[in-house]
Motif scaffolding. Structure first.
Motif, short mmCIF file in Angstrom:
data_model
loop_
_atom_site.label_atom_id
_atom_site.label_comp_id
_atom_site.label_asym_id
_atom_site.label_seq_id
_atom_site.Cartn_x
_atom_site.Cartn_y
_atom_site.Cartn_z
N UNK A 141 -42.09 -30.96 -11.66
CA UNK A 141 -40.73 -30.99 -11.13
C UNK A 141 -40.42 -29.71 -10.38
N UNK A 142 -39.97 -29.88 -9.14
CA UNK A 142 -39.50 -28.75 -8.35
C UNK A 142 -38.00 -28.93 -8.14
N UNK A 143 -37.22 -28.01 -8.70
CA UNK A 143 -35.77 -28.16 -8.76
C UNK A 143 -35.11 -27.09 -7.89
N UNK A 144 -34.52 -27.48 -6.75
CA UNK A 144 -33.89 -26.49 -5.89
C UNK A 144 -32.60 -25.95 -6.51
N UNK A 145 -32.25 -24.74 -6.16
CA UNK A 145 -31.00 -24.18 -6.64
C UNK A 145 -29.81 -24.84 -5.97
N UNK A 146 -28.69 -24.82 -6.64
CA UNK A 146 -27.48 -25.38 -6.07
C UNK A 146 -27.24 -26.84 -6.39
N UNK A 147 -28.27 -27.52 -6.93
CA UNK A 147 -28.11 -28.92 -7.29
C UNK A 147 -27.86 -29.08 -8.77
#
Length: 298
Positions: A141-147
């Motif tokens: 899992x690659x989780x971007x910031x702000x989401x």
């Protein structure tokens, strides 16, 4: 646990909270619970996960709402099943892969998800602020910031993070979580103090054992993403279990002596015939059988 049991439990959870739920529905639900002890166990676990999601959301002063918007599953093989938060039926997604299959999708909010073979991930209803649930398998899992932050329930603990890159897998008796970038906090199901780990660190939570923290070789750990597996002086019994996950054709060990042999190298998942040939060159064994390959010591 089987996919059908999980999906049926999810549908019943939503149906029982629906305004038009009837006495006949409740009788059929009770009959389903009584069919097998596993039905009751799975239903209780799933209900507990979502109840804890609501509790966590309230503690963070976030409203718990449930979207009734239909989830579209086309193109990436998603299986939609109903699930409910307390007080409001809603819709959720079940993502799953078959033997030998890997599947990538982009989640709402931009998170990049890759499911390994024989994996299942249950996502909460859109906008519900709930936890996802990983009952089995492995994900990257690659989780971007702000989401939306990561809130992932597993059999031995809940994992949370605002952003980062993670490799998470379910073990027979626990969960393993590795941080490739960012920070990850685990809340053990045992009630022990939360544990936070950073980049390059792996946390293993096993039932009835103290948490284990180490720093694995990341290239080896993520090799599965490209259809490979790396063994380094690995017991053959462990290597066979890993290779069997990716293939309909299985291998079996005929004795503990064979299982204790050690193997190293990089192998392609799903290529059971090639792996079997390599074993006969590297170890004092021969291969018998066709559909099931039996490893016999010379």
């Amino acid at each position: 646990m089987s996919d059908s049991t999980v999906q049926t439990a999810a549908r019943w959870s939503a149906r029982l909270r629906a305004e038009d739920c009837t006495e006949d529905d409740r009788r059929r639900f009770t009959a389903w619970l009584d069919e097998h002890p596993r039905h009751r166990e799975v239903f209780a676990l799933m209900s507990g996960v979502w109840a804890s999601s609501a509790t966590l959301a309230r503690r963070r002063s976030r409203p718990v709402t449930a979207s009734r918007r239909t989830v579209l599953a086309g193109g990436i093989g998603l299986a939609a099943s109903l699930f409910g938060l307390p007080g409001a039926p809603a819709e959720a997604m079940v993502l799953r892969t078959a033997t030998g299959e890997r599947r990538r999708c982009i989640l709402p909010g931009g998170a990049d998800l890759l499911l390994d073979t024989q994996s299942m991930l249950i996502l909460p209803p859109a906008g519900a602020h709930g936890q996802a649930w990983l009952p089995g398998g492995r994900i990257a899992l690659s989780l971007p910031g702000g989401g939306a932050p990561l809130r992932l329930a597993t059999p031995t603990g809940t994992l949370t993070s605002p952003a980062g890159q993670f490799d998470i897998g379910i073990l027979p008796d626990g969960v393993t979580a590795t941080v490739l970038a960012g920070l990850l906090t685990a809340f053990p199901a045992s009630g022990a103090a939360p544990i936070t780990i950073g980049s390059g660190t792996r946390l293993i939570l096993r039932t009835g054992q103290a948490p284990c923290i180490d720093h694995p070789r990341l290239d080896d750990l993520i090799a599965w993403r490209t259809g490979r597996v790396v063994f380094r002086d690995t017991p053959l019994s462990v290597a066979i279990m890993e290779m069997n996950r990716y293939s309909e054709q299985k291998m079996e060990i005929t004795s503990p002596v064979v299982g204790a042999l050690r193997i190293s190298g990089l192998y392609h998942t799903g290529n059971m015939a090639g792996f079997a040939r390599a074993l006969t060159h590297l170890l004092p064994v021969r291969i018998e059988g066709t559909h099931t390959l039996r490893i016999v010591k010379l």
